[in-house]
Design a protein around this motif. Structure first.
Motif, mmCIF file in Angstrom:
data_model
loop_
_atom_site.group_PDB
_atom_site.id
_atom_site.type_symbol
_atom_site.label_atom_id
_atom_site.label_comp_id
_atom_site.label_asym_id
_atom_site.label_seq_id
_atom_site.Cartn_x
_atom_site.Cartn_y
_atom_site.Cartn_z
ATOM 1 N N ALA A 185 0.752 -1.073 -0.144
ATOM 2 C CA ALA A 185 -0.030 -0.102 0.000
ATOM 3 C C ALA A 185 0.882 1.227 0.027
ATOM 4 N N ILE A 186 2.039 1.410 0.781
ATOM 5 C CA ILE A 186 2.784 2.181 0.718
ATOM 6 C C ILE A 186 3.274 2.540 -0.694
ATOM 7 N N GLU A 187 3.914 1.462 -1.229
ATOM 8 C CA GLU A 187 4.388 1.698 -2.593
ATOM 9 C C GLU A 187 3.411 2.201 -3.713
ATOM 10 N N ILE B 281 3.768 5.840 -5.550
ATOM 11 C CA ILE B 281 3.584 5.973 -7.011
ATOM 12 C C ILE B 281 2.688 7.168 -7.508
ATOM 13 N N ILE B 282 1.606 7.532 -6.742
ATOM 14 C CA ILE B 282 0.923 8.702 -7.362
ATOM 15 C C ILE B 282 0.863 9.650 -6.362
ATOM 16 N N LEU B 283 1.990 9.828 -5.496
ATOM 17 C CA LEU B 283 1.834 10.871 -4.472
ATOM 18 C C LEU B 283 1.819 12.297 -5.024
ATOM 19 N N SER B 284 2.652 12.469 -6.081
ATOM 20 C CA SER B 284 2.330 13.848 -6.610
ATOM 21 C C SER B 284 1.019 14.063 -7.445
ATOM 22 N N THR B 285 0.229 13.057 -7.888
ATOM 23 C CA THR B 285 -0.946 13.370 -8.380
ATOM 24 C C THR B 285 -2.057 13.586 -7.315
ATOM 25 N N LEU C 35 -0.331 22.515 3.073
ATOM 26 C CA LEU C 35 -1.218 21.733 3.012
ATOM 27 C C LEU C 35 -0.962 20.408 2.611
ATOM 28 N N THR C 36 -0.161 20.324 1.762
ATOM 29 C CA THR C 36 0.392 19.089 0.921
ATOM 30 C C THR C 36 1.749 18.607 1.372
ATOM 31 N N PHE D 119 -5.176 7.391 -9.497
ATOM 32 C CA PHE D 119 -5.838 8.188 -8.537
ATOM 33 C C PHE D 119 -7.452 8.061 -9.016
ATOM 34 N N HIS D 120 -8.217 7.924 -8.054
ATOM 35 C CA HIS D 120 -9.621 8.047 -8.378
ATOM 36 C C HIS D 120 -10.252 9.379 -7.714
ATOM 37 N N SER D 121 -10.316 9.429 -6.411
ATOM 38 C CA SER D 121 -10.908 10.580 -5.826
ATOM 39 C C SER D 121 -10.444 10.783 -4.730
#
Length: 152
Positions: A19-21, A25-29, A60-61, A118-120
């Protein structure tokens, strides 16, 4: 598209390495979507992100997956795995306590981690009755808010 009635999510638990991986992978998104959501909601309903009032986008991010992904759930579907994650927002500390995002991502089958999407973000329009007008808005959740499937 699946609904909560069709999905069999595992119990909320601390994230494991897979899950961490996936979230890394989509952290910037995820961070881009947080900023985009706040900017969009601020145009017509600033209460949605009111717990972040006064914070810059960078503040915030400022979360990281290794330190701030605190809980996950997942469910297998015929089109892959849906993963829900609760991410702490270190910069959000107010009268309601710590702030958290609920994020939904998807891992399609048979390709490894390269195609995670990423979904939402969960943005809650609080209503007294299902079809009534919203009485409140909340994109930043409390620690007590359960991590549940959402379709936003």
């Amino acid at each position: 598209m699946s609904s909560s009635e069709q999905l069999n999510f595992n119990a909320p638990h601390a994230p494991q390495s897979n899950a961490i991986e996936a979230f890394n992978i989509i952290l910037s998104t995820i961070k881009q979507e947080v900023i985009k959501s706040r900017n969009d909601w601020d145009k017509h309903e600033p209460r949605m992100w009111s717990r972040a009032t006064g914070l810059s986008d960078a503040e915030l991010t400022s979360f990281s997956i290794e330190k701030d992904l605190v809980e996950v759930r997942s469910a297998a579907t015929t089109y892959g795995t849906i993963i829900l994650g609760k991410i702490r927002l270190p910069a959000v500390q107010d009268g309601a306590g710590e702030g958290f995002l609920h994020v939904r991502i998807h891992d399609p089958p048979n390709r490894g981690a390269e195609d995670i999407i990423f979904h939402s973000l969960f943005t809650d329009e609080i209503r007294d009755e299902p079809n009534s007008q919203p009485i409140g808005y909340c994109a930043i959740q409390t620690v007590e808010k359960p991590l549940r499937f959402f379709n936003e």
